[in-house]
Design a protein around this motif. Structure first.
Motif, PDB file in Angstrom:
ATOM      1  N   MET A   1       0.843  -1.175   0.000  1.00 35.12           N
ATOM      2  CA  MET A   1       0.000   0.000   0.000  1.00 35.12           C
ATOM      3  C   MET A   1       0.887   1.236   0.000  1.00 35.12           C
ATOM      4  O   MET A   1       1.847   1.331   0.762  1.00 35.12           O
ATOM      5  CB  MET A   1      -0.877  -0.028   1.250  1.00 35.12           C
ATOM      6  CG  MET A   1      -1.574   1.264   1.500  1.00 35.12           C
ATOM      7  SD  MET A   1      -2.756   1.292   2.869  1.00 35.12           S
ATOM      8  CE  MET A   1      -1.921   0.470   4.169  1.00 35.12           C
ATOM      9  N   ASP A   2       0.575   2.201  -0.860  1.00 34.07           N
ATOM     10  CA  ASP A   2       1.268   3.479  -0.889  1.00 34.07           C
ATOM     11  C   ASP A   2       0.680   4.403   0.173  1.00 34.07           C
ATOM     12  O   ASP A   2      -0.528   4.414   0.392  1.00 34.07           O
ATOM     13  CB  ASP A   2       1.107   4.161  -2.250  1.00 34.07           C
ATOM     14  CG  ASP A   2       1.862   3.457  -3.349  1.00 34.07           C
ATOM     15  OD1 ASP A   2       2.828   2.734  -3.033  1.00 34.07           O
ATOM     16  OD2 ASP A   2       1.492   3.636  -4.516  1.00 34.07           O
ATOM     17  N   TRP A   3       1.526   5.169   0.809  1.00 29.27           N
ATOM     18  CA  TRP A   3       1.101   6.219   1.724  1.00 29.27           C
ATOM     19  C   TRP A   3       1.579   7.525   1.111  1.00 29.27           C
ATOM     20  O   TRP A   3       2.771   7.821   1.115  1.00 29.27           O
ATOM     21  CB  TRP A   3       1.726   6.030   3.099  1.00 29.27           C
ATOM     22  CG  TRP A   3       1.213   4.841   3.846  1.00 29.27           C
ATOM     23  CD1 TRP A   3       1.002   3.586   3.355  1.00 29.27           C
ATOM     24  CD2 TRP A   3       0.865   4.795   5.218  1.00 29.27           C
ATOM     25  NE1 TRP A   3       0.543   2.756   4.340  1.00 29.27           N
ATOM     26  CE2 TRP A   3       0.460   3.478   5.512  1.00 29.27           C
ATOM     27  CE3 TRP A   3       0.873   5.727   6.240  1.00 29.27           C
ATOM     28  CZ2 TRP A   3       0.043   3.078   6.765  1.00 29.27           C
ATOM     29  CZ3 TRP A   3       0.471   5.320   7.494  1.00 29.27           C
ATOM     30  CH2 TRP A   3       0.052   4.019   7.750  1.00 29.27           C
ATOM     31  N   THR A   4       0.678   8.271   0.530  1.00 32.00           N
ATOM     32  CA  THR A   4       1.075   9.486  -0.178  1.00 32.00           C
ATOM     33  C   THR A   4       0.752  10.719   0.652  1.00 32.00           C
ATOM     34  O   THR A   4      -0.340  10.830   1.205  1.00 32.00           O
ATOM     35  CB  THR A   4       0.352   9.582  -1.543  1.00 32.00           C
ATOM     36  OG1 THR A   4      -1.051   9.609  -1.329  1.00 32.00           O
ATOM     37  CG2 THR A   4       0.714   8.394  -2.432  1.00 32.00           C
ATOM     38  N   LEU A   5       1.700  11.608   0.761  1.00 33.17           N
ATOM     39  CA  LEU A   5       1.473  12.885   1.417  1.00 33.17           C
ATOM     40  C   LEU A   5       0.816  13.795   0.390  1.00 33.17           C
ATOM     41  O   LEU A   5       1.410  14.103  -0.648  1.00 33.17           O
ATOM     42  CB  LEU A   5       2.797  13.479   1.899  1.00 33.17           C
ATOM     43  CG  LEU A   5       2.704  14.818   2.627  1.00 33.17           C
ATOM     44  CD1 LEU A   5       1.870  14.695   3.897  1.00 33.17           C
ATOM     45  CD2 LEU A   5       4.091  15.331   2.944  1.00 33.17           C
ATOM     46  N   GLU A   6      -0.416  14.182   0.655  1.00 34.49           N
ATOM     47  CA  GLU A   6      -1.165  14.942  -0.335  1.00 34.49           C
ATOM     48  C   GLU A   6      -1.625  16.308   0.132  1.00 34.49           C
ATOM     49  O   GLU A   6      -1.870  17.180  -0.687  1.00 34.49           O
ATOM     50  CB  GLU A   6      -2.357  14.116  -0.818  1.00 34.49           C
ATOM     51  CG  GLU A   6      -1.881  12.847  -1.514  1.00 34.49           C
ATOM     52  CD  GLU A   6      -2.971  12.102  -2.239  1.00 34.49           C
ATOM     53  OE1 GLU A   6      -4.039  12.683  -2.500  1.00 34.49           O
ATOM     54  OE2 GLU A   6      -2.749  10.925  -2.560  1.00 34.49           O
ATOM     55  N   VAL A   7      -1.786  16.508   1.443  1.00 34.69           N
ATOM     56  CA  VAL A   7      -2.271  17.784   1.954  1.00 34.69           C
ATOM     57  C   VAL A   7      -1.563  18.119   3.262  1.00 34.69           C
ATOM     58  O   VAL A   7      -1.403  17.251   4.115  1.00 34.69           O
ATOM     59  CB  VAL A   7      -3.801  17.754   2.198  1.00 34.69           C
ATOM     60  CG1 VAL A   7      -4.284  19.051   2.835  1.00 34.69           C
ATOM     61  CG2 VAL A   7      -4.557  17.486   0.915  1.00 34.69           C
ATOM     62  N   ILE A   8      -1.148  19.367   3.395  1.00 39.82           N
ATOM     63  CA  ILE A   8      -0.577  19.886   4.630  1.00 39.82           C
ATOM     64  C   ILE A   8      -1.403  21.104   5.026  1.00 39.82           C
ATOM     65  O   ILE A   8      -1.630  22.000   4.212  1.00 39.82           O
ATOM     66  CB  ILE A   8       0.896  20.293   4.434  1.00 39.82           C
ATOM     67  CG1 ILE A   8       1.728  19.068   4.070  1.00 39.82           C
ATOM     68  CG2 ILE A   8       1.433  20.986   5.680  1.00 39.82           C
ATOM     69  CD1 ILE A   8       3.139  19.375   3.652  1.00 39.82           C
ATOM     70  N   VAL A   9      -1.873  21.120   6.273  1.00 35.22           N
ATOM     71  CA  VAL A   9      -2.647  22.257   6.765  1.00 35.22           C
ATOM     72  C   VAL A   9      -1.682  23.346   7.215  1.00 35.22           C
ATOM     73  O   VAL A   9      -0.751  23.088   7.986  1.00 35.22           O
ATOM     74  CB  VAL A   9      -3.570  21.841   7.931  1.00 35.22           C
ATOM     75  CG1 VAL A   9      -4.320  23.054   8.484  1.00 35.22           C
ATOM     76  CG2 VAL A   9      -4.560  20.774   7.470  1.00 35.22           C
ATOM     77  N   VAL A  10      -1.881  24.546   6.710  1.00 35.73           N
ATOM     78  CA  VAL A  10      -1.067  25.699   7.067  1.00 35.73           C
ATOM     79  C   VAL A  10      -1.963  26.660   7.859  1.00 35.73           C
ATOM     80  O   VAL A  10      -2.957  27.157   7.324  1.00 35.73           O
ATOM     81  CB  VAL A  10      -0.487  26.394   5.813  1.00 35.73           C
ATOM     82  CG1 VAL A  10       0.294  27.639   6.194  1.00 35.73           C
ATOM     83  CG2 VAL A  10       0.398  25.415   5.032  1.00 35.73           C
ATOM     84  N   PRO A  11      -1.631  26.910   9.136  1.00 40.59           N
ATOM     85  CA  PRO A  11      -2.485  27.766   9.966  1.00 40.59           C
ATOM     86  C   PRO A  11      -2.307  29.253   9.634  1.00 40.59           C
ATOM     87  O   PRO A  11      -1.178  29.760   9.611  1.00 40.59           O
ATOM     88  CB  PRO A  11      -2.005  27.462  11.390  1.00 40.59           C
ATOM     89  CG  PRO A  11      -0.573  27.059  11.218  1.00 40.59           C
ATOM     90  CD  PRO A  11      -0.495  26.375   9.881  1.00 40.59           C
ATOM     91  N   VAL A  12      -3.408  29.919   9.334  1.00 39.40           N
ATOM     92  CA  VAL A  12      -3.371  31.343   8.975  1.00 39.40           C
ATOM     93  C   VAL A  12      -4.475  32.089   9.719  1.00 39.40           C
ATOM     94  O   VAL A  12      -5.431  31.487  10.186  1.00 39.40           O
ATOM     95  CB  VAL A  12      -3.521  31.546   7.446  1.00 39.40           C
ATOM     96  CG1 VAL A  12      -2.383  30.878   6.688  1.00 39.40           C
ATOM     97  CG2 VAL A  12      -4.862  31.043   6.936  1.00 39.40           C
TER      98      VAL A  12
END
Length: 145
Positions: A1-12
């Motif tokens: 199974m691939d584990w892909t990093l797709e979204v990073i939350v940036v606090p603004v």
């Protein structure tokens, strides 16, 4: 199974100001700008040019279970890779982003200019809230690594 990093939350603090910075000044592509529910919260998903991973700016979303909300400006270590650091720097400064000079890691710490070894060429900038970004020069495009 691939584990892909797709979204990073940036606090603004201000979604519209942050979206304008990332789209107009950094050249990110706006993918989504939508409310979570009618009149409750909103998220904005943006993707850097050529990236498979996006950032999400959000407001009004409940905290994730067991994960306290990050304060705006607290994100560090976000890193983009490019194959031409001088062109990337010129593009960012041409769009009004304040960036550091090109730097490299030396035996005594950060030093001005390009490093001799591959992967040792960087510049740094912050978004309007102070979230810190690194741009690193990669020797070849991602598809060739």
């Amino acid at each position: 199974m691939d584990w892909t990093l797709e979204v990073i939350v940036v606090p603004v603090t201000d979604l519209d100001r942050a979206k304008a910075f990332y789209v107009d000044q950094c050249g990110f592509r706006a993918e989504i700008d939508a409310p979570f529910f009618e009149d409750v919260g909103r998220f904005v998903q943006l993707t850097p040019p050529g990236s498979r991973c996006s950032v999400v700016l959000e407001s009004g979303m409940p905290e994730s279970p067991g994960q306290p909300r990050m304060a705006p400006g607290s994100m560090r270590g976000l890193q983009l890779c490019v194959t031409d650091i001088e062109t990337a720097r010129a593009e960012l400064t041409g769009r009004g982003v304040e960036v550091t000079p090109v730097m490299h890691v030396s035996p005594s710490g950060w030093a001005p200019g390009r490093g001799e070894a591959g992967w040792n060429c960087f510049l740094f900038f912050q978004d309007p809230d102070g979230n810190g970004w690194t741009v690193q020069e990669a020797p070849t495009p991602l598809a060739q690594r």
